[in-house]
Design an enzyme around this catalytic site. Structure first.
Site, PDB file in Angstrom:
ATOM      1  N   GLU A 217      45.456  34.227  41.661  1.00 15.38           N
ATOM      2  CA  GLU A 217      45.678  32.805  41.395  1.00 15.38           C
ATOM      3  C   GLU A 217      46.613  31.956  42.195  1.00 15.38           C
ATOM      4  O   GLU A 217      47.705  31.685  41.178  1.00 15.38           O
ATOM      5  CB  GLU A 217      46.153  33.128  39.759  1.00 15.38           C
ATOM      6  CG  GLU A 217      45.023  33.586  38.937  1.00 15.38           C
ATOM      7  CD  GLU A 217      45.553  33.584  37.378  1.00 15.38           C
ATOM      8  OE1 GLU A 217      46.641  33.235  37.145  1.00 15.38           O
ATOM      9  OE2 GLU A 217      44.577  33.990  36.613  1.00 15.38           O
TER      10      GLU A 217
ATOM     11  N   GLU B 235      38.983  38.304  36.361  1.00 13.40           N
ATOM     12  CA  GLU B 235      39.478  38.294  35.023  1.00 13.40           C
ATOM     13  C   GLU B 235      38.851  37.562  34.209  1.00 13.40           C
ATOM     14  O   GLU B 235      38.441  36.395  34.439  1.00 13.40           O
ATOM     15  CB  GLU B 235      40.921  37.942  35.062  1.00 13.40           C
ATOM     16  CG  GLU B 235      41.962  38.905  36.115  1.00 13.40           C
ATOM     17  CD  GLU B 235      43.480  38.141  36.140  1.00 13.40           C
ATOM     18  OE1 GLU B 235      43.787  37.540  35.184  1.00 13.40           O
ATOM     19  OE2 GLU B 235      44.124  38.498  36.914  1.00 13.40           O
TER      20      GLU B 235
END
Length: 512
Positions: free
Chosen positions: A162, A281
């Site tokens: 991220e 995820e």
């Protein structure tokens, strides 16, 4: 009660891609050195059986990989793979391969002091990129030596986590991330070109911008990346109350549409069209104290996700397998809204069974003959059926029970109709814990009872086809997930055995 009839005609087939068991998420890798972590992982692998596992913290301090020493006034690097080997060995013992996420930055290698989480993962670029690439190269060569070259190159490599959020990558500096990615990509391929490398592992919000720029960068630099990664959560920003986060759900269709944008962006580049997308995820809430994770509602919501995530993605990894997890600190209670499929004491949460059911569909095989927002139905070549029906409550509103009459083509014979039900009434360990007064520390007897309360309700009955048609009723109460099978089951009794006589049914009929 909402009633519906669904009639399936002979020869019907619809697309459905079920890769439910490809990958599962985990807390930071150092937690794999704990006993409770290993117990939960073994349970998940026994009942579901994933192929890959992905988590943070590979290069963090508790794994102790990156070390420095001074010799003749010169600072040098060395690598310690003792804990890495223990973790990787434990994964292999339960049939898992790592999906390697390269991060975060070792403290001694970092250019800054910014960290994330309770366990302080450093999120700054390396102060020296040569030292970073040397470490990555050493890691991969060690894994190849220990586990075999042909095995290790099957472990996908993802660069960072991220970076589009400044909490995970200093200043969310896109240009700096692209520099990290390019240098890492070439390093990995130099070790062995068979390694599969991808990124940028972005989450929602700025994902479209980042994916677009990432693909442009890869084209400009002529990087033959092997896959693209992103994350997928389905809530609005949460409200925090004490230790816990309460979230509003986003519309499911908006989430699926967002995933489609990634597919569209990649396919707009001819050289990358069709490139695999791995969702490394996904969950409902993106917080480790998201109270929804422990609920039956979560199980039903994830059932819908699993029915659709394969439409444009190669794989999708639930975050996470267990509640041994410390991003926001050590949990205070056994049910704290953790990401995991299992709670403390190896207590399966309702969502655990959603994965068991989808894995069962995959193992059974067959062609998908029906799929909508509440059900998936498969038919095997021998005429047997299996499927899943769910009924998730809407935002801030209850839903009525759903009753569906399925009318299916079938051979003229008798079948066993089996259901395994997870709903608020029959498989809800969270409610049992609440009814006990929400004890923060469970006794072993309580854990055993909660494990008992966490089992689906199994029911069976015999049904028969008439006029080459099989008809039966499925009922899904609020937030239910129901797995069902219809299998040919002719009665083949032993000599002298009469079931109806044994249970008293024949005597009762004769007495009428």
């Amino acid at each position: 009660m909402v009633k519906e009839q669904i009639i399936i005609k002979e020869g019907t087939e619809v697309p459905f891609y079920n890769n439910v068991d490809y990958c599962i998420g985990t807390g930071r890798m150092g937690l794999a050195l704990t006993e409770e972590y290993q117990k939960q992982l073994k349970l998940v692998q026994k009942e579901i059986g994933f192929r890959y596992i992905r988590g943070h913290g590979l290069f963090c301090g508790d794994m102790a990989i990156y070390q420095e020493y001074e010799e003749n006034g010169v600072k040098k690097a060395e690598y310690n793979f003792t804990y890495l080997d223990r973790v990787m060995d434990s994964y292999q013992q339960v049939g898992l391969r790592p999906f390697l996420e390269l991060g975060f930055m070792p403290e001694k290698l970092a250019s800054g002091s910014q960290t994330v989480f309770y366990w302080k993962g450093n999120v700054t670029p390396p102060q020296n990129y040569d030292n970073w690439t040397d470490m990555v190269q050493a890691l991969l060569r060690h894994l190849m030596e220990r586990y075999g070259e042909d095995e290790a190159v099957q472990w996908p490599v993802e660069v960072w986590n991220e970076p589009n959020l400044n909490i995970f990558w200093e200043n969310a500096d896109m240009a700096e991330y692209f520099k990290l990615f390019e240098k890492t990509f070439h390093t990995v391929k130099k070790v062995d070109a068979r390694f599969q490398v991808g990124g940028p592992a972005v989450c929602g919000g700025t994902d479209e911008i980042w994916i677009q720029k990432f693909m442009e960068f890869c084209r400009e630099r002529k990087l033959a990346i092997d896959f693209v990664t992103r994350h997928h959560y389905t809530i609005e920003p949460p409200d925090k109350d004490g230790h816990y986060n309460y979230s509003l759900l986003m519309k499911a269709e908006d989430g699926f549409a967002n995933l489609q944008t990634t597919r569209n962006i990649i396919d707009s580049f001819p050289e990358y069209k069709g490139l695999p997308i791995h969702i490394t995820e996904f969950n409902t809430s993106y917080t480790p104290q998201g109270v929804i994770h422990d609920t039956n509602r979560n199980a039903a919501l994830i059932a819908r996700q699993l029915s659709r995530l394969g439409d444009v993605n190669e794989s999708y990894s639930y975050w996470t397998f267990g509640d041994v997890f410390e991003e926001a600190g050590v949990p205070f209670t056994p049910f704290y809204g953790g990401f995991g499929l299992t709670a403390e004491g190896c207590i399966p949460k309702p969502t655990f069974w959603t994965f068991v059911f989808y894995k069962k569909l995959k193992k059974n095989g067959g062609s998908c003959i029906y799929r909508d927002n509440n059900m998936v139905l498969l038919r095997k070549a021998n005429g047997d059926y299996s499927g899943i029906i769910w009924n998730a409550s809407e935002q801030n509103a209850l839903v009525e029970a759903k009753q569906v009459e399925l009318v299916l083509p079938a051979q003229e014979k008798e079948y066993c109709f089996m259901t395994r039900t997870v709903d608020e009434e029959v498989c809800n360990p969270l409610k049992v814990w609440h009814d006990w007064g929400e004890p923060a520390h469970l006794k072993e007897e309580q854990r055993e009872l909660l494990r008992e309360a966490a089992r689906p309700c199994l029911q069976t009955k015999r049904i028969a086809a008439r006029n080459q048609t099989l008809s039966f009723i499925l009922t899904a109460k609020e937030n239910a997930v129901v797995y069902f099978e219809i299998c040919g089951a002719p009665v083949t009794p032993d000599r002298g055995y009469d079931y109806e006589r044994a249970v008293g049914l024949k005597d009762a009929k004769q007495g009428l």
